[in-house]
Write a protein that holds these residues in place. Structure first.
Motif, mmCIF file in Angstrom:
data_model
loop_
_atom_site.group_PDB
_atom_site.id
_atom_site.type_symbol
_atom_site.label_atom_id
_atom_site.label_comp_id
_atom_site.label_asym_id
_atom_site.label_seq_id
_atom_site.Cartn_x
_atom_site.Cartn_y
_atom_site.Cartn_z
ATOM 1 N N ARG A 78 -9.871 -10.223 -5.069
ATOM 2 C CA ARG A 78 -8.738 -11.351 -5.247
ATOM 3 C C ARG A 78 -8.055 -12.200 -3.871
ATOM 4 N NH1 ARG A 78 -4.971 -5.352 -6.696
ATOM 5 N NH2 ARG A 78 -6.373 -5.275 -9.244
ATOM 6 N N LEU A 79 -9.108 -12.746 -2.797
ATOM 7 C CA LEU A 79 -9.014 -13.214 -2.189
ATOM 8 C C LEU A 79 -7.234 -12.675 -0.725
ATOM 9 C CD1 LEU A 79 -9.918 -16.160 -3.793
ATOM 10 C CD2 LEU A 79 -11.319 -15.503 -2.354
ATOM 11 N N HIS A 80 -7.465 -11.744 -1.557
ATOM 12 C CA HIS A 80 -5.848 -11.582 -0.456
ATOM 13 C C HIS A 80 -6.567 -10.991 0.769
ATOM 14 C CE1 HIS A 80 -3.615 -9.627 -4.762
ATOM 15 N NE2 HIS A 80 -3.987 -11.751 -4.860
ATOM 16 N N TRP A 81 -6.667 -11.720 1.519
ATOM 17 C CA TRP A 81 -7.646 -11.497 3.285
ATOM 18 C C TRP A 81 -6.475 -11.014 3.765
ATOM 19 C CZ3 TRP A 81 -11.877 -12.121 1.699
ATOM 20 C CH2 TRP A 81 -12.271 -13.482 1.244
ATOM 21 N N ALA A 82 -5.391 -10.411 4.227
ATOM 22 C CA ALA A 82 -4.650 -9.514 5.070
ATOM 23 C C ALA A 82 -4.413 -8.517 4.837
ATOM 24 C CB ALA A 82 -2.947 -10.586 4.802
ATOM 25 N N HIS A 83 -4.741 -8.283 3.313
ATOM 26 C CA HIS A 83 -4.541 -6.627 2.862
ATOM 27 C C HIS A 83 -6.088 -6.525 3.366
ATOM 28 C CE1 HIS A 83 -1.312 -6.086 0.123
ATOM 29 N NE2 HIS A 83 -0.697 -6.334 1.435
ATOM 30 N N ALA A 84 -7.286 -7.224 2.387
ATOM 31 C CA ALA A 84 -8.698 -6.433 2.890
ATOM 32 C C ALA A 84 -9.083 -7.109 5.130
ATOM 33 C CB ALA A 84 -9.182 -7.803 2.783
ATOM 34 N N MET A 94 -0.181 -0.269 2.093
ATOM 35 C CA MET A 94 -0.757 -0.682 0.732
ATOM 36 C C MET A 94 0.884 0.176 -0.113
ATOM 37 S SD MET A 94 -3.787 -2.002 1.597
ATOM 38 C CE MET A 94 -2.839 -2.462 3.005
ATOM 39 N N GLN A 95 0.214 -1.430 -1.675
ATOM 40 C CA GLN A 95 0.997 -1.238 -2.504
ATOM 41 C C GLN A 95 1.374 0.243 -2.756
ATOM 42 O OE1 GLN A 95 3.737 -3.452 -2.671
ATOM 43 N NE2 GLN A 95 2.940 -4.310 -0.841
ATOM 44 N N ILE A 112 0.185 3.806 -5.021
ATOM 45 C CA ILE A 112 1.387 4.894 -4.773
ATOM 46 C C ILE A 112 -0.515 5.454 -4.282
ATOM 47 C CG2 ILE A 112 1.967 7.427 -5.521
ATOM 48 C CD1 ILE A 112 3.862 5.158 -5.757
ATOM 49 N N ARG A 113 -1.282 5.385 -4.994
ATOM 50 C CA ARG A 113 -2.636 6.705 -4.189
ATOM 51 C C ARG A 113 -2.255 6.537 -2.125
ATOM 52 N NH1 ARG A 113 -5.483 4.622 -6.901
ATOM 53 N NH2 ARG A 113 -6.878 2.915 -5.247
ATOM 54 N N SER A 114 -2.786 5.032 -2.340
ATOM 55 C CA SER A 114 -3.015 4.806 -0.947
ATOM 56 C C SER A 114 -1.743 5.589 -0.354
ATOM 57 C CB SER A 114 -2.856 3.370 -0.377
ATOM 58 O OG SER A 114 -3.768 2.312 -1.246
ATOM 59 N N LYS A 115 -0.227 5.233 -0.510
ATOM 60 C CA LYS A 115 0.883 5.551 0.646
ATOM 61 C C LYS A 115 0.731 6.961 0.563
ATOM 62 C CE LYS A 115 4.367 1.636 -1.087
ATOM 63 N NZ LYS A 115 3.794 1.166 0.221
ATOM 64 N N ILE A 116 -0.087 7.688 -0.036
ATOM 65 C CA ILE A 116 0.268 9.923 -0.386
ATOM 66 C C ILE A 116 -0.918 9.703 0.544
ATOM 67 C CG2 ILE A 116 -1.069 11.857 -1.457
ATOM 68 C CD1 ILE A 116 -0.159 10.511 -4.354
#
Length: 262
Positions: free
Chosen positions: A76-82, A144-145, A147-151
């Motif tokens: 998705r070219l979301h480099w900051a999150h990557a 991260m956005q 829910i899984r990552s937040k858990i």
């Protein structure tokens, strides 16, 4: 023209199906990891559960979830999150290596990774520092956005806080037991008594049994954190000299200088 369009559509459809199958697999792995983590949390709440096992599970979940997130964000070219995913993978892998069986080779290269971390990230060699390390690792997931990552991030954060809190409790109990002033000959005799395989080192199980024999009111997870805090020269266990040094220490908690430069 229709044939050309059809020939272009087929590879695209195949790629889309492959991506969907990979996404479904990642979601299933994430669900299973969450299920195991929830079971482990229940065990901790119920009593004498292994805090290191909790950290190991959280580390595995962090690596799996962040690997999928890294691939997704690159596409998705979301480099900051990557970049955050990459750092989370590194810290999750470090957690798995630190908490894996020190007497075995269950995780490839874990012994080498522990050595590198001990040399370059000295704070992970004591309980408080390792707890802070896990809290930092948790922060990447919490940003991260989904829910899984937040858990997973919340679980890792809970593990980090538990390391700090239970580590302080264990240090206080250790300080109390040191005040009983056992003679050095008693400490030496106890060491050899609980060195069951007579290899000159105490494994964690032998270390825990020794503390219990000295009438120390300590839980399994507190003993695990004390075992981490012993300055060991390798992964075999605790030598007599290392145990004597640990026993004679009078300070309960590390200073800031000791925390970052142990």
């Amino acid at each position: 023209l229709n044939m050309e369009e059809g020939s272009e559509t087929t590879p695209l459809k195949t790629a889309a199906d492959t991506a969907k199958a990979a996404a479904d697999t990642a979601k299933e792995v994430g669900k299973q990891a969450q299920h195991h983590i929830q079971n482990a949390i229940g065990a901790v709440k119920n009593g004498n559960a292994s805090i290191r096992f909790m950290a190991l599970l959280a580390g595995v979940a962090l690596v799996v979830d962040s690997t999928w997130g890294l691939l997704t964000n690159i596409v998705r070219l979301h480099w900051a999150h990557a970049i955050m995913n990459f750092y989370a993978i590194v810290m999750g892998a470090a957690a798995v290596s630190m908490e894996s069986d020190e007497e075995g080779e269950a995780v490839p290269y874990a012994r080498y990774v522990r050595y590198v971390l001990a040399i370059n990230v000295g704070m992970v060699r004591n309980v408080t520092g390792r707890g802070i390390f896990y809290c930092i690792a948790a922060s990447f997931e919490l940003l991260m956005q989904d829910i899984r990552s937040k858990i997973i991030g919340l679980v890792m954060l809970a593990v980090g806080i538990a390391y700090i809190v239970f580590g302080h409790h264990a240090a206080a109990k250790m300080k109390d037991i040191r005040n009983k002033n056992f003679p050095p000959r008693v400490i030496r005799r106890k060491f050899h008594q609980f060195d069951i395989n007579e290899n000159g080192y105490l494994s964690f199980k032998e270390f825990y049994a020794l503390l219990r024999d000295l009438d120390m009111d300590i839980s399994l997870r507190e003993a695990e954190l004390l075992f981490i805090s012993v300055e060991k020269s390798g992964d075999i266990g605790i030598s007599l000299e290392e145990f004597q040094y640990f026993w004679e220490k009078t300070d309960g908690l590390p200073s800031l200088d000791e925390l970052f430069n142990p």
